[in-house]
Design a protein around this motif. Structure first.
Motif, PDB file in Angstrom:
ATOM      1  N   ASN A 235       0.831  -1.193   0.000  1.00 27.49           N
ATOM      2  CA  ASN A 235       0.000   0.000   0.000  1.00 27.49           C
ATOM      3  C   ASN A 235       0.877   1.260   0.000  1.00 27.49           C
ATOM      4  OD1 ASN A 235      -2.297  -1.527   0.025  1.00 27.49           O
ATOM      5  ND2 ASN A 235      -2.713  -1.268   2.217  1.00 27.49           N
TER       6      ASN A 235
ATOM      7  N   SER B  84       1.554  -7.374   4.729  1.00 27.62           N
ATOM      8  CA  SER B  84       0.597  -6.815   5.680  1.00 27.62           C
ATOM      9  C   SER B  84       0.233  -5.388   5.288  1.00 27.62           C
ATOM     10  CB  SER B  84       1.194  -6.835   7.093  1.00 27.62           C
ATOM     11  OG  SER B  84       0.356  -6.152   7.998  1.00 27.62           O
ATOM     12  N   SER B  85      -1.056  -5.092   5.292  1.00 26.95           N
ATOM     13  CA  SER B  85      -1.506  -3.740   4.944  1.00 26.95           C
ATOM     14  C   SER B  85      -1.288  -2.757   6.086  1.00 26.95           C
ATOM     15  CB  SER B  85      -2.989  -3.768   4.567  1.00 26.95           C
ATOM     16  OG  SER B  85      -3.775  -4.250   5.643  1.00 26.95           O
ATOM     17  N   THR B  86      -1.177  -3.246   7.318  1.00 25.58           N
ATOM     18  CA  THR B  86      -0.979  -2.364   8.468  1.00 25.58           C
ATOM     19  C   THR B  86       0.486  -2.236   8.857  1.00 25.58           C
ATOM     20  OG1 THR B  86      -1.373  -4.232   9.973  1.00 25.58           O
ATOM     21  CG2 THR B  86      -3.270  -2.865   9.371  1.00 25.58           C
ATOM     22  N   ARG B  87       1.290  -3.253   8.585  1.00 28.53           N
ATOM     23  CA  ARG B  87       2.728  -3.227   8.860  1.00 28.53           C
ATOM     24  C   ARG B  87       3.443  -3.820   7.644  1.00 28.53           C
ATOM     25  NH1 ARG B  87       3.460  -6.403  14.197  1.00 28.53           N
ATOM     26  NH2 ARG B  87       1.804  -7.647  13.237  1.00 28.53           N
TER      27      ARG B  87
ATOM     28  N   ASP C 136      -6.564  -6.272   9.888  1.00 27.61           N
ATOM     29  CA  ASP C 136      -5.823  -5.533  10.911  1.00 27.61           C
ATOM     30  C   ASP C 136      -4.396  -6.046  11.093  1.00 27.61           C
ATOM     31  OD1 ASP C 136      -6.156  -7.923  12.260  1.00 27.61           O
ATOM     32  OD2 ASP C 136      -7.453  -7.114  13.822  1.00 27.61           O
ATOM     33  N   GLY C 137      -4.036  -7.104  10.387  1.00 30.90           N
ATOM     34  CA  GLY C 137      -2.677  -7.636  10.457  1.00 30.90           C
ATOM     35  C   GLY C 137      -2.374  -8.469  11.678  1.00 30.90           C
ATOM     36  N   HIS C 138      -3.353  -8.715  12.525  1.00 30.76           N
ATOM     37  CA  HIS C 138      -3.109  -9.464  13.764  1.00 30.76           C
ATOM     38  C   HIS C 138      -3.232 -10.980  13.591  1.00 30.76           C
ATOM     39  CE1 HIS C 138      -2.792  -5.735  15.741  1.00 30.76           C
ATOM     40  NE2 HIS C 138      -4.080  -5.496  15.920  1.00 30.76           N
TER      41      HIS C 138
ATOM     42  N   ARG D   2     -13.358  -5.600   8.774  1.00 32.30           N
ATOM     43  CA  ARG D   2     -12.700  -6.052  10.005  1.00 32.30           C
ATOM     44  C   ARG D   2     -12.386  -7.543   9.976  1.00 32.30           C
ATOM     45  NH1 ARG D   2     -16.538  -3.638  14.652  1.00 32.30           N
ATOM     46  NH2 ARG D   2     -18.093  -4.527  13.248  1.00 32.30           N
TER      47      ARG D   2
END
Length: 706
Positions: free
Chosen positions: A111, A178-181, A244-246, A590
């Motif tokens: 991203n 990962s889109s968040t990290r 959320d990458g979790h 989510r």
């Protein structure tokens, strides 16, 4: 718009367009709002397209494709002649990367990064293509120039089991960023382990001329019961991060889909080591070094007494467990398992230890009775958890013994049966269980001796006779993964079936990675049988065949196995055997739901938290492979063997086998469909023989797999 199987679909970041790639070697760009084809691009690929992506932050003008011809191509849509052209748009690639040696199965983008695309290939490498550094790569094997774009060299990265060092080529099937990290990179391929890497910690980009030792990863992900199997056919077809990458979601060929937690701080309660599998299946009065509790009580886990305001919920849990026990008696375990799942996944924070113990034992009994693929392993997990709650109950030991018998581990089953009998000496079913296990052991020993005597009287291939496939499958030397004390009839239905590596050859010339024609050729077939452990050439197709440096070889002699992260949820019902690109994905912004394609032409939706099956939808005439959720709307795009792409919305008037847990118009077929899929996943050796005898081979040495 397409003339062949649609192997890839992807949304742009705004959700206004959809891109698709097909066996017809074309890329199609679709308008979401207009539901129409905008562009159909003749890519120039000479084999099936397996992956397509919009490049972020390029106003959706740059798109990339990867294919079975081992190439990655980049196209600039602004160069198309005219606007809104949908008929056979011809455009030269703005970048062409030919450095992979085998099929490119997945592309990944970051991203906010308009300059780079990553490609995962069956040659065992993940490459980083930076558009700023060049728009082409020399073909593999070129002597005048090196291509230094290998981010991950896993040509010596495949692991047979968690305790074994990596040795063979890890043919990559899937990757995700990962889109968040975005520094976190997830890959999966031809073994059972997904790997998480931190791109900041990886060595500099390298070339294919020298095979590197696999870099250390942040985490391995694999369900514990799959970590020591060593089956050559067990591999991943898709890996992905949650929104959320979790969490990560893994989809296995010949297996189910599994959910895992990402380990953030180096500690994870779901981590296990290579020795934990055998510990779980071996009787000991102590679990995890802690002496088991002698009794349980109806209090909260925190010790506070039950309050009135949750009495209704606890009453519901008791009714669900009662219903589950009734399901055990009436022979329909599926719905009883669902009831137990609701208790354990939805109310574990309020039920006391006594109720939890009862529910775990009940679910274990139901799983053993249902006997779908890996149900015995799930039952062992429940029994293990129940034993940690209460060691004064014989039930957990009793059901543990039954589950181990299903897996052919009769000696271990006897230990648990005897322990159960010592706690309940007056229970007739427990005494009967002990005797039955003793009979199983005697039968297994007799069969072992019989096969040993029979094998001694036969001439081996060194004596001048070529062994048949049946001889090899049933020869007396047991595979290391198969318990020595299990009879053949026991092992036929167990999850420890011995598997063989089969190499298929035809008289057709050409790269095995290319589909020269979609027509199936019928002809002679040469089969080479390889036992696991046989010496064979495992070198990658690119670069020299020499193994990593001697220093890395010496380090492997003192290899210390890394831990892996275990599953926290299993999603069951679909079938993933027939294709190598089948996806399981999160649904919703989510990621509250999970969906997967299936070989029966349906696609399945589960509630992520509980694993409860929510919907079954007919999505393809043959196989659903791709599932992609819209980035914002409640919309899902699916594709498969058909040449069409289907768009799904919650309001669409499409029949569903399951609707919000209630009976739908096809309810009577729900269990039949699921059970049929599970039977396909649990094929016996006889099925393998039938499959080999009826194989049809595609040009280039492929036998129908995508």
């Amino acid at each position: 718009g397409h003339l062949g199987c649609v192997n890839a679909v992807a949304w742009n970041s705004k959700g206004t367009m959809l891109i698709s790639g097909s066996d017809d070697t074309r890329i199609n760009i679709w308008s979401y709002s207009g539901r129409k084809l905008l562009h159909s691009i003749d890519t120039g690929h000479t084999a099936n397209i397996f992956c397509t992506k919009f490049i972020p932050e390029t106003s959706d003008e740059l798109v990339a494709s990867g294919a079975g011809d081992a190439e990655v191509r980049l196209f600039n849509l602004s160069r198309l002649s005219g606007s809104g052209s949908s008929d056979n748009s011809i455009i030269a690639p703005s970048a062409l990367y030919q450095c992979h040696a085998r099929r490119v199965k997945k592309l990944a983008v970051e991203n906010g990064n308009p300059n780079v695309v990553w490609s995962a290939s069956e040659d065992g490498t993940l490459r980083q293509h930076d558009f700023r550094e060049g728009t082409s790569c020399p073909p593999a094997g070129s002597s005048h120039q090196e291509c230094r774009n290998i981010l991950l060299d896993l040509r010596s990265g495949s692991k047979r089991s968690l305790g074994d060092p990596p040795k063979q080529v890890l043919s990559l099937k899937s990757c995700d960023i990962s889109s968040t990290r975005p520094h976190l990179l997830l890959v999966g391929g031809s073994d059972a382990f997904a790997r998480l890497y931190d791109r900041r910690m990886l060595p500099p980009l390298s070339s294919c001329r020298k095979r590197m030792s696999p870099p250390p990863c942040v985490n391995y992900f694999c369900p514990m019961h799959l970590s020591d199997r060593g089956h050559p056919s067990l591999h991943l077809t898709h890996v992905t991060f949650s929104p959320d990458g979790h969490e990560v979601l893994l989809s296995y060929s010949g297996e189910h889909a599994y959910l895992m937690n990402v380990n953030h701080a180096g500690m994870n309660e779901m981590q296990y080591t290579s020795g934990d599998v055998s510990k779980m299946m071996t009787y000991s009065p102590i679990v995890n070094g802690i002496e088991l509790q002698s009794c349980v009580s109806n209090v909260f886990p925190n010790g506070f007494p039950i309050k009135k305001n949750i009495a209704a919920k606890l009453d519901k849990c008791r009714k669900l467990i009662k219903y589950a026990k009734k399901s055990l008696d009436n022979g329909i375990p599926y719905y009883g398992i669902e009831a137990c799942n609701e208790v354990l996944n939805g109310y574990s924070h309020i039920i006391g230890s006594a109720l939890k113990h009862e529910c775990l034992c009940t679910r274990a009994a139901l799983l053993i009775k249902r006997d779908w693929k890996n149900d015995a392993h799930m039952a062992i997990r429940d029994c293990y958890a129940a034993r940690k709650i209460d060691n004064s109950s014989y039930k957990a030991l009793f059901y543990m013994s039954e589950a181990l018998s299903q897996l052919g581990r009769h000696e271990d089953a006897l230990d648990f049966a005897v322990a159960s009998h010592s706690l309940a000496p007056l229970k007739s079913e427990v005494a009967e269980r002990v005797e039955n296990v003793k009979k199983d052991i005697a039968l297994a020993e007799a069969e072992k001796n019989s096969k040993a005597n029979d094998g001694a009287s036969r001439s081996d291939i060194r004596g001048g006779r070529i062994l048949s496939l049946s001889d090899i499958l049933y020869r007396p030397e047991a595979n290391g993964d198969v318990p020595q004390d299990g009879s053949r009839s026991d092992r036929d239905d167990s999850d420890y079936d011995e598997e063989l590596e089969l190499d298929f050859e035809t008289s057709i010339s050409g790269d095995e990675a290319q589909d020269l024609d979609s027509n199936i050729l019928h002809g002679s077939l040469n089969v080479r049988i390889h036992r696991r452990g046989d010496s064979r050439d495992n070198a990658g197709a690119s670069g020299p065949s020499d193994s990593p440096s001697s220093s890395s070889q010496s380090s492997r002699t003192c290899y210390l196995p890394e831990p892996a992260v275990d599953m926290k949820q299993r999603f069951i019902g679909h079938c993933n055997i027939g294709t190598d690109i089948k996806q399981a994905n999160f649904l919703g912004q989510r990621g509250e739901y999970v969906a997967s394609g299936s070989d029966d032409g349906r696609w399945f939706i589960w509630e992520k938290r509980t694993g409860r099956l929510i919907k079954i939808l007919n999505g393809d005439g043959s196989v659903v492979n791709c599932i992609q959720c819209h980035p914002f709307d409640f919309v899902v795009a699916t594709s498969g063997i058909d040449s069409t792409i289907k768009i799904w919305t919650p309001s669409a008037p499409v029949p569903s086998s399951v609707a919000d847990g209630s009976a739908g118009p096809e309810t009577c077929d729900v269990l039949a469909a699921i059970e049929s899929n599970q039977q396909k996943l649990s094929r016996s050796r006889n099925s393998i023989l039938l499959h080999v005898s009826s194989l049809t081979v595609r040009p280039g040495g492929q036998e129908g797999w995508i």
